[in-house]
Design a protein around this motif. Structure first.
Motif: not given
Ligand SMILES: C[S@@+](CC[C@H](N)C(=O)[O-])C[C@H]1O[C@@H](n2cnc3c(N)ncnc32)[C@H](O)[C@@H]1O
Length: 220
Positions: A127-134, A169-178, A180-183
């Protein structure tokens, strides 16, 4: 990722200029989650053989798991040289023979710098890396795991497209704010990545603080 920079940075800067900086990093969350994660890992990892930890970060988990899961050989890794320095420094203080020096491993690269593993562990990375990492994680783990070997993924996940708790949900928002490719990722989407690589979702373990451990098994 909630890491303090180093032990020396917290000392107030009064040390002599000749004092070498302490390369150890500290992620306070590791102290809270290491025992529940160990409990989950103990049930599914083999008793011996080699486990590759991807995205080891500070290395605090690596020292703890290597200590607790002996004689299993623990192979930490991280693509970030500062993390690898930190892992090596924590390991040097622990003196555990079954803890290997950290590998330079970016999951999106091929091939991985290790050919075989009996288990792969990845904590708080996808979740703290782009989807390519998954995608890279599932591809690489599928390639190196022996038949019957397990991949354990720990972190927050959505289920059925929904967050499992307001805090996620709020963690997800903060990740995406930091970035956009995270989440926070969809559990089902991650499971779909595994299947073509021979990694079948075998267990979903509920963890404290609305996290999950996903256990994938490499089919023969
Ligand atoms: C939030 S930290 C988690 C570290 C540790 N697992 C923990 O729980 O404290 C995320 C880690 O993922 C690593 N990382 C990011 N992208 C990566 C990639 N493509 N391949 C491997 N590791 C990656 C970072 O260098 C960082 O150490």
């Amino acid at each position: 990722m909630g890491m303090t920079t180093s032990a020396s940075d917290q000392s107030g800067g009064t040390g002599s200029a000749a004092t070498p900086p302490d390369p150890r990093l500290f992620a306070p969350a590791t102290q809270r989650n290491r025992q529940p994660i160990l409990d989950a890992l103990s049930l599914v990892l083999p008793n011996d053989g080699l486990v590759l930890e991807v995205a080891s970060g500070s290395g605090e988990h690596a020292v703890w798991f290597a200590q607790q899961l002996r004689p299993l050989v623990w192979q930490p890794s991280d693509p970030d040289p500062l993390m690898r320095q930190s892992i090596a420094a924590h390991a040097a203080g622990a003196g555990i023979k079954t803890l290997m020096p950290p590998l330079d491993l970016d999951v999106t690269g091929t091939p991985w710098p290790i050919e075989r593993a009996d288990g792969v562990v990845c904590i708080n990375m996808i979740h703290i890396a782009p989807w390519a990492a998954a995608e890279g994680l599932m591809r690489g783990a599928g390639a190196i795991l022996r038949a019957g070997g397990v991949l354990c993924l720990y972190g927050p996940f959505k289920r059925g497209g929904q967050h499992t708790a307001p805090s996620n949900a709020s963690f997800d928002q903060s990740l995406r704010a930091e970035n956009p490719s995270w989440g926070v990722r969809d559990l089902e989407a991650v499971a779909d990545l595994g299947a073509p690589q021979g990694l079948l979702l075998d267990q979903i373990v509920e963890m404290p603080a609305n996290n999950l451990t996903l256990v994938f098994k490499r089919k023969a």
